[in-house]
Motif scaffolding. Structure first.
Motif, PDB file in Angstrom:
ATOM      1  N   ASP A 114       0.830  -1.208   0.000  1.00  0.00           N
ATOM      2  CA  ASP A 114       0.000   0.000   0.000  1.00  0.00           C
ATOM      3  C   ASP A 114       0.860   1.251   0.000  1.00  0.00           C
ATOM      4  O   ASP A 114       0.571   2.234  -0.686  1.00  0.00           O
ATOM      5  CB  ASP A 114      -0.923   0.002   1.220  1.00  0.00           C
ATOM      6  N   ASP A 115       1.938   1.229   0.812  1.00  0.00           N
ATOM      7  CA  ASP A 115       2.831   2.392   0.869  1.00  0.00           C
ATOM      8  C   ASP A 115       3.481   2.630  -0.486  1.00  0.00           C
ATOM      9  O   ASP A 115       3.636   3.774  -0.929  1.00  0.00           O
ATOM     10  CB  ASP A 115       3.932   2.166   1.919  1.00  0.00           C
ATOM     11  N   VAL A 116       3.868   1.558  -1.162  1.00  0.00           N
ATOM     12  CA  VAL A 116       4.463   1.701  -2.485  1.00  0.00           C
ATOM     13  C   VAL A 116       3.446   2.274  -3.461  1.00  0.00           C
ATOM     14  O   VAL A 116       3.758   3.126  -4.299  1.00  0.00           O
ATOM     15  CB  VAL A 116       4.995   0.338  -2.987  1.00  0.00           C
ATOM     16  N   SER A 133      13.348 -11.860  -1.484  1.00  0.00           N
ATOM     17  CA  SER A 133      12.021 -12.240  -1.005  1.00  0.00           C
ATOM     18  C   SER A 133      10.995 -11.396  -1.749  1.00  0.00           C
ATOM     19  O   SER A 133      11.337 -10.450  -2.468  1.00  0.00           O
ATOM     20  CB  SER A 133      11.907 -11.993   0.500  1.00  0.00           C
ATOM     21  N   ARG A 134       9.754 -11.714  -1.540  1.00  0.00           N
ATOM     22  CA  ARG A 134       8.698 -10.934  -2.176  1.00  0.00           C
ATOM     23  C   ARG A 134       8.742  -9.487  -1.672  1.00  0.00           C
ATOM     24  O   ARG A 134       8.562  -8.538  -2.438  1.00  0.00           O
ATOM     25  CB  ARG A 134       7.346 -11.574  -1.876  1.00  0.00           C
ATOM     26  N   ALA A 135       9.001  -9.321  -0.390  1.00  0.00           N
ATOM     27  CA  ALA A 135       9.089  -7.977   0.178  1.00  0.00           C
ATOM     28  C   ALA A 135      10.246  -7.195  -0.431  1.00  0.00           C
ATOM     29  O   ALA A 135      10.138  -5.987  -0.664  1.00  0.00           O
ATOM     30  CB  ALA A 135       9.242  -8.048   1.689  1.00  0.00           C
ATOM     31  N   ASP A 136      11.369  -7.876  -0.706  1.00  0.00           N
ATOM     32  CA  ASP A 136      12.515  -7.199  -1.321  1.00  0.00           C
ATOM     33  C   ASP A 136      12.133  -6.596  -2.676  1.00  0.00           C
ATOM     34  O   ASP A 136      12.550  -5.492  -3.018  1.00  0.00           O
ATOM     35  CB  ASP A 136      13.677  -8.177  -1.514  1.00  0.00           C
ATOM     36  N   ARG A 137      11.326  -7.335  -3.441  1.00  0.00           N
ATOM     37  CA  ARG A 137      10.921  -6.837  -4.749  1.00  0.00           C
ATOM     38  C   ARG A 137      10.001  -5.627  -4.618  1.00  0.00           C
ATOM     39  O   ARG A 137      10.105  -4.671  -5.389  1.00  0.00           O
ATOM     40  CB  ARG A 137      10.228  -7.946  -5.549  1.00  0.00           C
ATOM     41  N   VAL A 138       9.090  -5.680  -3.646  1.00  0.00           N
ATOM     42  CA  VAL A 138       8.194  -4.543  -3.440  1.00  0.00           C
ATOM     43  C   VAL A 138       8.989  -3.310  -3.021  1.00  0.00           C
ATOM     44  O   VAL A 138       8.723  -2.193  -3.473  1.00  0.00           O
ATOM     45  CB  VAL A 138       7.113  -4.886  -2.395  1.00  0.00           C
ATOM     46  N   ILE A 139       9.981  -3.515  -2.168  1.00  0.00           N
ATOM     47  CA  ILE A 139      10.823  -2.402  -1.735  1.00  0.00           C
ATOM     48  C   ILE A 139      11.581  -1.814  -2.929  1.00  0.00           C
ATOM     49  O   ILE A 139      11.730  -0.599  -3.052  1.00  0.00           O
ATOM     50  CB  ILE A 139      11.806  -2.869  -0.648  1.00  0.00           C
ATOM     51  N   ALA A 140      12.059  -2.692  -3.837  1.00  0.00           N
ATOM     52  CA  ALA A 140      12.755  -2.211  -5.030  1.00  0.00           C
ATOM     53  C   ALA A 140      11.829  -1.359  -5.892  1.00  0.00           C
ATOM     54  O   ALA A 140      12.233  -0.319  -6.422  1.00  0.00           O
ATOM     55  CB  ALA A 140      13.293  -3.395  -5.835  1.00  0.00           C
ATOM     56  N   LEU A 141      10.569  -1.798  -6.021  1.00  0.00           N
ATOM     57  CA  LEU A 141       9.595  -0.993  -6.768  1.00  0.00           C
ATOM     58  C   LEU A 141       9.396   0.359  -6.093  1.00  0.00           C
ATOM     59  O   LEU A 141       9.294   1.396  -6.756  1.00  0.00           O
ATOM     60  CB  LEU A 141       8.259  -1.736  -6.862  1.00  0.00           C
ATOM     61  N   ARG A 193      11.516   2.049  -4.326  1.00  0.00           N
ATOM     62  CA  ARG A 193      12.669   2.917  -4.548  1.00  0.00           C
ATOM     63  C   ARG A 193      12.600   3.570  -5.918  1.00  0.00           C
ATOM     64  O   ARG A 193      12.984   4.724  -6.093  1.00  0.00           O
ATOM     65  CB  ARG A 193      13.966   2.116  -4.398  1.00  0.00           C
ATOM     66  N   LEU A 194      12.128   2.821  -6.902  1.00  0.00           N
ATOM     67  CA  LEU A 194      12.012   3.398  -8.241  1.00  0.00           C
ATOM     68  C   LEU A 194      10.922   4.459  -8.303  1.00  0.00           C
ATOM     69  O   LEU A 194      11.088   5.502  -8.923  1.00  0.00           O
ATOM     70  CB  LEU A 194      11.710   2.292  -9.254  1.00  0.00           C
ATOM     71  N   ALA A 249      11.902   7.927  -6.577  1.00  0.00           N
ATOM     72  CA  ALA A 249      13.281   8.161  -7.008  1.00  0.00           C
ATOM     73  C   ALA A 249      13.874   9.419  -6.401  1.00  0.00           C
ATOM     74  O   ALA A 249      15.044   9.457  -6.040  1.00  0.00           O
ATOM     75  CB  ALA A 249      13.346   8.244  -8.528  1.00  0.00           C
ATOM     76  N   GLU A 250      13.112  10.471  -6.269  1.00  0.00           N
ATOM     77  CA  GLU A 250      13.643  11.723  -5.735  1.00  0.00           C
ATOM     78  C   GLU A 250      13.931  11.554  -4.251  1.00  0.00           C
ATOM     79  O   GLU A 250      13.061  11.304  -3.446  1.00  0.00           O
ATOM     80  CB  GLU A 250      12.647  12.864  -5.927  1.00  0.00           C
ATOM     81  N   GLY A 251      15.188  11.655  -3.906  1.00  0.00           N
ATOM     82  CA  GLY A 251      15.584  11.493  -2.510  1.00  0.00           C
ATOM     83  C   GLY A 251      15.687  10.054  -2.096  1.00  0.00           C
ATOM     84  O   GLY A 251      15.859   9.772  -0.911  1.00  0.00           O
ATOM     85  N   ALA A 252      15.643   9.108  -3.042  1.00  0.00           N
ATOM     86  CA  ALA A 252      15.640   7.698  -2.675  1.00  0.00           C
ATOM     87  C   ALA A 252      16.959   7.254  -2.068  1.00  0.00           C
ATOM     88  O   ALA A 252      16.991   6.315  -1.302  1.00  0.00           O
ATOM     89  CB  ALA A 252      15.324   6.837  -3.898  1.00  0.00           C
TER      90      ALA A 252
END
Length: 326
Positions: A13-15, A128-136, A138-139, A142-145
């Motif tokens: 949801d945060d993503v 993990s699945r969470a790692d992929r969501v976190i990567a999304l 970050r993209l 992007a500003e300030g990531a």
């Protein structure tokens, strides 16, 4: 299990809140059907528009089809054809501005890292699945990531390291300041030297010799001492990947050894995906550099920049003769 699932939903949801006004178009490539489905679900939950899901082999004959905004690739085991496909994808993504997130295994990390040298791709190791969501996330954010992608502890560690490097850099600049009259040579008229005509109104400065890097045996001893703590305490209590990687690269530089990204991840003492984020951060800060293998263009190594090398040399010179607890 229910609590973990709820936390994952909150993360998705945060993503989703970070999505732009027009949803990003996402293409997914993986030979594992269940993973393609899972990645597509997570991308959709994050508010992204999934345009296609396909096997890796389709990348080989897919030069004409637009990549879209984001490409997710899963290649745990990589072979010659896949290496060529990844290198081509990396080149296309760099030209088009497409964002790449590539998942691989530890055994294939060096090969994947060697292929992705143009697009600033995010590399995940056995995520993990969470790692992929976190990567999304970050993209999308992007500003300030560069700061927000780190935990509070990691961010503070990075800030401390940045401050230390800045202080050392200031000390190095002080060494070459014109305060010492003996270090300033003035001429009464224009003169010609190796740099061409020189204006006598501009003083010539001589720089003091910077200290050499320490004996690699000392650095390796420090590394072993740091690793020894993990036998008596939880290792994550002392996680300091930036410093551990700097120590490893310092020793390797004096030993004239090349350090692969896999080796550096292991030296960091943190999970590989976390280590890769740190390597990216340190590269952005100008402390690490990517070094291509001249004999094999498919491989690449990580080395310290001259800036980091000077800072490490000065640091060890400062603590020389004292009791070292690093």
């Amino acid at each position: 299990m229910g609590q973990a699932a709820a936390q994952f939903d909150y993360l998705a949801d945060d993503v989703a809140l970070l999505q732009p006004t027009s949803p990003m178009a996402v293409a997914i490539f993986s030979d594992r059907a269940y993973l393609r489905t899972e990645m597509a679900e997570d991308a959709a939950a994050a508010g992204l528009r999934v345009t296609r899901t396909s096997e890796l082999q389709t990348l080989l004959g897919d030069a004409e089809q637009p990549l879209g905004d984001l490409v997710l690739v899963d290649c745990p085991v990589i072979e010659g054809a896949q290496l060529a496909a990844l290198a081509h994808l990396d080149m296309r993504a760099a030209r088009s501005g497409t964002q790449l997130v590539v998942s691989t295994s530890m055994g294939s990390l060096d090969d994947v890292f060697g292929c992705l040298d143009q697009s600033a791709a995010q590399i995940l190791v056995s995520p993990s699945r969470a790692d992929r969501v976190i990567a999304l996330g970050r993209l999308l954010n992007a500003e300030g990531a560069r700061v927000r992608e780190l935990s509070d502890h990691d961010r503070m560690s990075l800030l401390r390291l940045t401050e230390q490097v800045s202080q050392i850099a200031q000390q190095l600049e002080t060494l070459s300041s014109p305060a010492d009259d003996a270090a300033v040579v003035k001429a009464s008229a224009f003169s010609f030297d190796g740099d061409g005509l020189r204006d006598p109104a501009v003083p010539r400065q001589t720089r003091k010799t910077r200290p050499a890097l320490p004996d690699p045996r000392l650095v390796r001893k420090i590394i072993r001492q740091r690793q020894l703590r993990g036998r008596f305490f939880q290792s994550d209590l002392f996680a300091d990947p930036a410093w551990d990687m700097l120590l490893d690269l310092t020793a390797a530089r004096v030993e004239h050894k090349r350090v692969s990204v896999t080796s550096l991840c292991l030296a960091s003492g943190v999970p590989p995906t976390t280590a890769l984020r740190w390597i990216s951060q340190m590269t952005d800060m100008g402390l690490f550099c990517r070094a291509e293998d001249e004999t094999d263009r498919r491989r690449a190594f990580v080395t310290m920049s001259d800036k980091a090398c000077d800072a490490m040399a000065q640091y060890f010179a400062e603590v020389e003769g004292a009791a070292l607890i690093i």
